[in-house]
Write a protein that holds these residues in place. Structure first.
Motif, short mmCIF file in Angstrom:
data_model
loop_
_atom_site.label_atom_id
_atom_site.label_comp_id
_atom_site.label_asym_id
_atom_site.label_seq_id
_atom_site.Cartn_x
_atom_site.Cartn_y
_atom_site.Cartn_z
N LEU A 126 1.47 -7.51 2.23
CA LEU A 126 1.29 -6.45 3.21
C LEU A 126 2.22 -5.27 2.94
O LEU A 126 1.83 -4.10 3.06
CB LEU A 126 1.59 -7.00 4.61
CG LEU A 126 1.83 -5.98 5.72
CD1 LEU A 126 0.55 -5.23 6.04
CD2 LEU A 126 2.38 -6.66 6.95
N PHE A 127 3.44 -5.58 2.54
CA PHE A 127 4.45 -4.54 2.43
C PHE A 127 4.57 -3.94 1.03
O PHE A 127 5.33 -2.98 0.85
CB PHE A 127 5.81 -5.11 2.87
CG PHE A 127 5.85 -5.49 4.32
CD1 PHE A 127 5.80 -4.54 5.30
CD2 PHE A 127 5.91 -6.83 4.69
CE1 PHE A 127 5.83 -4.87 6.64
CE2 PHE A 127 5.94 -7.19 6.02
CZ PHE A 127 5.90 -6.21 7.01
N GLU A 128 3.85 -4.47 0.07
CA GLU A 128 3.96 -3.93 -1.29
C GLU A 128 3.66 -2.43 -1.35
O GLU A 128 4.36 -1.69 -2.05
CB GLU A 128 3.06 -4.71 -2.24
CG GLU A 128 3.72 -5.95 -2.80
CD GLU A 128 2.95 -6.52 -3.97
OE1 GLU A 128 3.59 -6.85 -4.98
OE2 GLU A 128 1.72 -6.62 -3.87
N PRO A 129 2.61 -1.92 -0.66
CA PRO A 129 2.34 -0.48 -0.75
C PRO A 129 3.48 0.38 -0.20
O PRO A 129 3.67 1.52 -0.66
CB PRO A 129 1.07 -0.32 0.08
CG PRO A 129 0.43 -1.66 0.07
CD PRO A 129 1.57 -2.63 0.10
N VAL A 130 4.24 -0.10 0.77
CA VAL A 130 5.31 0.70 1.37
C VAL A 130 6.68 0.28 0.89
O VAL A 130 7.66 0.97 1.14
CB VAL A 130 5.25 0.63 2.92
CG1 VAL A 130 3.94 1.22 3.42
CG2 VAL A 130 5.42 -0.80 3.42
N ALA A 131 6.77 -0.87 0.22
CA ALA A 131 8.07 -1.36 -0.26
C ALA A 131 7.90 -2.04 -1.61
O ALA A 131 8.04 -3.25 -1.74
CB ALA A 131 8.68 -2.33 0.75
N PRO A 132 7.59 -1.26 -2.64
CA PRO A 132 7.37 -1.86 -3.96
C PRO A 132 8.61 -2.54 -4.52
O PRO A 132 8.51 -3.29 -5.49
CB PRO A 132 6.95 -0.67 -4.83
CG PRO A 132 7.49 0.54 -4.12
CD PRO A 132 7.43 0.21 -2.67
N GLU A 133 9.78 -2.30 -3.91
CA GLU A 133 10.99 -2.94 -4.40
C GLU A 133 11.08 -4.41 -4.02
O GLU A 133 11.92 -5.14 -4.56
CB GLU A 133 12.22 -2.21 -3.85
CG GLU A 133 12.52 -2.46 -2.37
CD GLU A 133 11.73 -1.55 -1.43
OE1 GLU A 133 12.03 -1.54 -0.22
OE2 GLU A 133 10.82 -0.86 -1.92
N LEU A 134 10.22 -4.86 -3.11
CA LEU A 134 10.23 -6.28 -2.74
C LEU A 134 9.86 -7.14 -3.94
O LEU A 134 8.85 -6.92 -4.59
CB LEU A 134 9.23 -6.55 -1.61
CG LEU A 134 9.66 -6.25 -0.18
CD1 LEU A 134 8.51 -6.57 0.76
CD2 LEU A 134 10.89 -7.05 0.21
N LEU A 150 10.79 -2.83 7.39
CA LEU A 150 9.49 -2.81 6.72
C LEU A 150 8.37 -2.54 7.72
O LEU A 150 7.44 -1.79 7.44
CB LEU A 150 9.26 -4.13 6.00
CG LEU A 150 10.18 -4.43 4.82
CD1 LEU A 150 9.94 -5.85 4.31
CD2 LEU A 150 9.98 -3.43 3.70
N TYR A 151 8.47 -3.16 8.89
CA TYR A 151 7.46 -2.90 9.92
C TYR A 151 7.50 -1.45 10.36
O TYR A 151 6.47 -0.83 10.62
CB TYR A 151 7.67 -3.83 11.12
CG TYR A 151 7.05 -5.18 10.95
CD1 TYR A 151 5.67 -5.32 10.79
CD2 TYR A 151 7.83 -6.32 10.95
CE1 TYR A 151 5.10 -6.57 10.65
CE2 TYR A 151 7.27 -7.58 10.80
CZ TYR A 151 5.90 -7.70 10.65
OH TYR A 151 5.34 -8.93 10.50
N GLN A 152 8.68 -0.87 10.44
CA GLN A 152 8.79 0.53 10.82
C GLN A 152 8.13 1.41 9.79
O GLN A 152 7.46 2.40 10.13
CB GLN A 152 10.25 0.89 11.03
CG GLN A 152 10.87 0.25 12.26
CD GLN A 152 12.35 0.53 12.39
OE1 GLN A 152 12.96 1.13 11.49
NE2 GLN A 152 12.94 0.09 13.49
#
Length: 374
Positions: free
Chosen positions: A206-214, A367-369
């Motif tokens: 879910l968060f890859e598009p907004v947090a590619p550093e994960l 991440l949710y923000q």
């Protein structure tokens, strides 16, 4: 009994667009629901996991069976009532999305009807949500972000007052189509409302598009190219109640060899895998990677036996490596659990959330923000 619907094959995990948990930094609620239509019947009256207490179709379930991909187990009137309420939520269009906290919205009211007044709803890494107001408020946030949220039931086992509900969810988030699997575990009241729900799905993609550093927890895990894929091996025997104690010990002992050995030639599906693992080496490597990232301590949750499927829930805590003090080695416990599904064709599937194993609560909130930003 077993009820089987022949749906189009689900895509392998590698082509699923992303996993979804649409919400703000506050708690999130997904509906454990189905909307698939049509069915064919697989013959077989017993659904007892080897216990001899199988039951056939009952009238209360006649209107829901054809909307589920596969339904097995000991169906009771309260389980059928539960399935009906789940379907009612799924069939109610969102229309104008609710504003946060609007508990009068028709779809929110249909969602709240699923739960007992004192229900709890748990997702990995956090404390349970408690009560209809908290649970209802959570779904208003979800529907505000993804009004086109839709789903169909996959593999469902009802075992008296326990329902393990597999589902395949789809939605559009910030212009991106997403799809993800989920298991919702429910313990029901006498009138078929959920008293205690736990949900198992992975939020990483879910968060890859907004947090590619994960970092993906299982990067590089695959069957070794030089390992022989078992050919012609029979599917493992159905999981039996008498195996629970030994399997719990294997999980808590982080004994990858024992966990893999029981499943024989079964293919393993789980979070972070592009395709199922077929070799003992690949499957053991997957579990060793999990155990290297967190110390788990489980108790037996709920177990649901069907005629050809079994769901087993292991629920407790994990101490992630990221939380450990480099000097003392002590870390922070987070709530954590895993559901195993042993399927009719020898499938072995795991459902859990990798996110609390790689990120603390503050980072997850951030991440949710990011996800909620325009």
């Amino acid at each position: 009994m077993t009820k089987l619907r022949q749906f189009a094959r689900r895509p392998e995990r590698g082509v699923r667009t992303t996993l979804f948990a649409a919400a703000t930094a506050a708690a999130v609620a997904f509906g454990a629901v189905t909307t698939a239509t049509g069915a064919t019947t697989e013959a077989g009256a017993g659904a007892d996991g080897g216990r001899g207490d199988g039951a056939g179709v009952i009238a209360e379930c006649a209107d829901v069976q054809d909307r589920l991909e596969r339904l097995e187990g000991r169906l009771t009137p309260n389980a059928c009532a539960f399935l009906g309420r789940q379907l009612a939520f799924g069939e109610t269009p969102t229309g104008t999305p609710p504003v946060p906290g609007d508990l009068t919205h028709p779809r929110v009211r249909a969602y709240q009807a699923i739960f007992d007044d004192e229900a709890t709803l748990w997702e990995a890494g956090g404390a349970p949500q408690r009560g209809l107001t908290t649970i209802g408020t959570s779904i208003t946030r979800t529907l505000g972000l993804v009004p086109d949220f839709r789903y169909r039931g996959t593999e469902v086992v009802a075992d008296g007052a326990v329902v393990m509900f597999g589902q395949w969810n789809e939605a559009t988030v910030k212009g991106h189509p997403i799809a993800f699997p989920q298991i919702a575990r429910n313990v029901l009241s006498d009138d078929g409302r959920t008293m205690q729900a736990r949900r198992y799905y992975d939020r990483h993609e879910l968060f890859e598009p907004v947090a590619p550093e994960l970092r993906p927890l299982f990067a590089g895990i695959a069957d070794p190219a030089t390992a022989a894929v078992p050919a012609g091996r029979p599917a493992p025997e159905p999981f039996r109640a008498g195996e629970i104690t030994a399997r719990l010990a294997a999980w808590n002992g982080e004994d990858a060899a024992a966990l893999v050995g029981r499943t024989g030639g079964a293919r393993l599906s789980g979070p972070g895998l592009a395709e199922p693992l077929a070799t003992a080496e690949g499957k053991a490597g997957y579990l060793r990677r999990l155990f290297a990232q967190a110390d788990v301590r489980f108790e037996v949750g709920q177990v649901a036996f069907g005629r050809t499927m079994t769901y087993v829930e292991w629920h407790g805590t994990a101490v992630p490596e990221w939380s450990k003090d480099p000097v003392t080695g002590k870390g922070t416990e987070v709530s954590f659990g895993i559901v195993e599904r042993f399927g009719p064709r020898g499938e072995w599937e795991l459902f859990f959330d990798t996110l609390p194993l790689i990120a603390d609560a503050d980072r997850i909130g951030g991440l949710y923000q990011r996800l909620a930003q325009p």
